[in-house]
Write a protein that holds these residues in place. Structure first.
Motif, PDB file in Angstrom:
ATOM      1  N   ARG A  18       0.849  -1.183   0.000  1.00 52.48           N
ATOM      2  CA  ARG A  18       0.000   0.000   0.000  1.00 52.48           C
ATOM      3  C   ARG A  18       0.887   1.236   0.000  1.00 52.48           C
ATOM      4  N   LEU A  19       0.808   1.991  -1.067  1.00 49.15           N
ATOM      5  CA  LEU A  19       1.547   3.237  -1.154  1.00 49.15           C
ATOM      6  C   LEU A  19       0.709   4.373  -0.588  1.00 49.15           C
ATOM      7  N   SER A  20       1.394   5.297   0.054  1.00 46.04           N
ATOM      8  CA  SER A  20       0.734   6.476   0.603  1.00 46.04           C
ATOM      9  C   SER A  20       1.379   7.728   0.036  1.00 46.04           C
ATOM     10  N   CYS A  21       0.594   8.761  -0.101  1.00 42.48           N
ATOM     11  CA  CYS A  21       1.094  10.055  -0.559  1.00 42.48           C
ATOM     12  C   CYS A  21       0.515  11.113   0.376  1.00 42.48           C
ATOM     13  N   ALA A  22       1.398  11.771   1.103  1.00 46.70           N
ATOM     14  CA  ALA A  22       0.988  12.812   2.042  1.00 46.70           C
ATOM     15  C   ALA A  22       1.171  14.176   1.383  1.00 46.70           C
ATOM     16  N   ALA A  23       0.144  14.984   1.449  1.00 51.11           N
ATOM     17  CA  ALA A  23       0.184  16.321   0.847  1.00 51.11           C
ATOM     18  C   ALA A  23       0.247  17.376   1.926  1.00 51.11           C
ATOM     19  N   SER A  24       0.954  18.428   1.634  1.00 54.17           N
ATOM     20  CA  SER A  24       1.008  19.564   2.551  1.00 54.17           C
ATOM     21  C   SER A  24       1.038  20.837   1.729  1.00 54.17           C
ATOM     22  N   GLY A  25       0.754  21.929   2.382  1.00 54.60           N
ATOM     23  CA  GLY A  25       0.756  23.196   1.672  1.00 54.60           C
ATOM     24  C   GLY A  25      -0.654  23.707   1.468  1.00 54.60           C
ATOM     25  N   ARG A  26      -0.917  24.176   0.259  1.00 54.21           N
ATOM     26  CA  ARG A  26      -2.217  24.799   0.009  1.00 54.21           C
ATOM     27  C   ARG A  26      -3.316  23.753  -0.005  1.00 54.21           C
ATOM     28  N   THR A  27      -4.532  24.176  -0.282  1.00 57.57           N
ATOM     29  CA  THR A  27      -5.695  23.296  -0.240  1.00 57.57           C
ATOM     30  C   THR A  27      -5.474  22.047  -1.069  1.00 57.57           C
ATOM     31  N   PHE A  28      -5.696  20.922  -0.474  1.00 58.76           N
ATOM     32  CA  PHE A  28      -5.511  19.636  -1.137  1.00 58.76           C
ATOM     33  C   PHE A  28      -6.831  19.065  -1.633  1.00 58.76           C
ATOM     34  N   SER A  29      -7.903  19.340  -0.909  1.00 58.88           N
ATOM     35  CA  SER A  29      -9.175  18.667  -1.177  1.00 58.88           C
ATOM     36  C   SER A  29      -9.754  19.018  -2.536  1.00 58.88           C
ATOM     37  N   SER A  30      -9.270  20.075  -3.187  1.00 61.17           N
ATOM     38  CA  SER A  30      -9.789  20.432  -4.509  1.00 61.17           C
ATOM     39  C   SER A  30      -8.903  19.923  -5.642  1.00 61.17           C
ATOM     40  N   ASP A  31      -7.864  19.174  -5.318  1.00 61.81           N
ATOM     41  CA  ASP A  31      -6.926  18.679  -6.328  1.00 61.81           C
ATOM     42  C   ASP A  31      -7.252  17.265  -6.770  1.00 61.81           C
ATOM     43  N   ASP A  32      -7.383  17.079  -8.086  1.00 55.33           N
ATOM     44  CA  ASP A  32      -7.343  15.731  -8.614  1.00 55.33           C
ATOM     45  C   ASP A  32      -5.930  15.186  -8.401  1.00 55.33           C
ATOM     46  N   MET A  33      -5.821  13.870  -8.223  1.00 52.82           N
ATOM     47  CA  MET A  33      -4.532  13.274  -7.905  1.00 52.82           C
ATOM     48  C   MET A  33      -4.279  12.049  -8.773  1.00 52.82           C
ATOM     49  N   GLY A  34      -3.008  11.767  -8.980  1.00 46.40           N
ATOM     50  CA  GLY A  34      -2.672  10.603  -9.785  1.00 46.40           C
ATOM     51  C   GLY A  34      -1.441   9.887  -9.266  1.00 46.40           C
ATOM     52  N   TRP A  35      -1.311   8.641  -9.711  1.00 48.60           N
ATOM     53  CA  TRP A  35      -0.099   7.855  -9.476  1.00 48.60           C
ATOM     54  C   TRP A  35       0.486   7.476 -10.838  1.00 48.60           C
ATOM     55  N   PHE A  36       1.781   7.606 -10.914  1.00 48.96           N
ATOM     56  CA  PHE A  36       2.525   7.188 -12.095  1.00 48.96           C
ATOM     57  C   PHE A  36       3.657   6.271 -11.656  1.00 48.96           C
ATOM     58  N   ARG A  37       4.257   5.613 -12.613  1.00 45.51           N
ATOM     59  CA  ARG A  37       5.425   4.813 -12.298  1.00 45.51           C
ATOM     60  C   ARG A  37       6.435   4.902 -13.439  1.00 45.51           C
ATOM     61  N   GLN A  38       7.673   4.660 -13.072  1.00 48.22           N
ATOM     62  CA  GLN A  38       8.731   4.683 -14.067  1.00 48.22           C
ATOM     63  C   GLN A  38       9.711   3.557 -13.774  1.00 48.22           C
TER      64      GLN A  38
END
Length: 120
Positions: A18-38
């Motif tokens: 299970r990967l987690s991504c923690a956000a900080s800074g400006r408003t997060f709840s209005s952001d669409d989010m994605g996961w990519f891999r390389q």
């Protein structure tokens, strides 16, 4: 927005992470989010995305039925549950903010990446 991905590691084929991504800074709840891999020597590729409210999710064909993206807006977290992992899932996984597109150029913010290695 600052993004911090974690949860990667070494797992045997068929296992889960299970990967987690923690956000900080400006408003997060209005952001669409994605996961990519390389993967090594390959271009960055889309894995999954989720709308800002969490009502819509999108997946690459190669992870459908195995991976699940979710988010917890009060905690400013996005997750990627990865089941039935395969050696070809080995890559550095990145979370990104600002879009739900499959095109990485549409995203505004990126985390530092977390390594996932699946052994056969």
């Amino acid at each position: 927005v600052q993004l911090q991905a974690s949860g990667g590691g070494l797992v045997q084929a068929g296992g889960s992470l299970r990967l987690s991504c923690a956000a900080s800074g400006r408003t997060f709840s209005s952001d669409d989010m994605g996961w990519f891999r390389q993967a090594a020597g390959k271009e960055r590729e889309f894995v999954a995305a989720i709308s800002w409210i969490g009502s819509s999710t999108y997946y690459a064909d190669f992870v459908k039925g195995r991976f699940t993206i979710s988010r917890d807006n009060p905690k400013k977290m996005v997750y990627l549950q990865m089941n039935s992992l395969k050696p070809e899932d080995t890559a550095v996984y990145y979370c990104a903010a600002g879009s739900r597109s499959r095109d990485p150029d549409r995203y505004d913010y990126w985390g530092q990446g977390t390594q996932v290695t699946v052994s056969s």
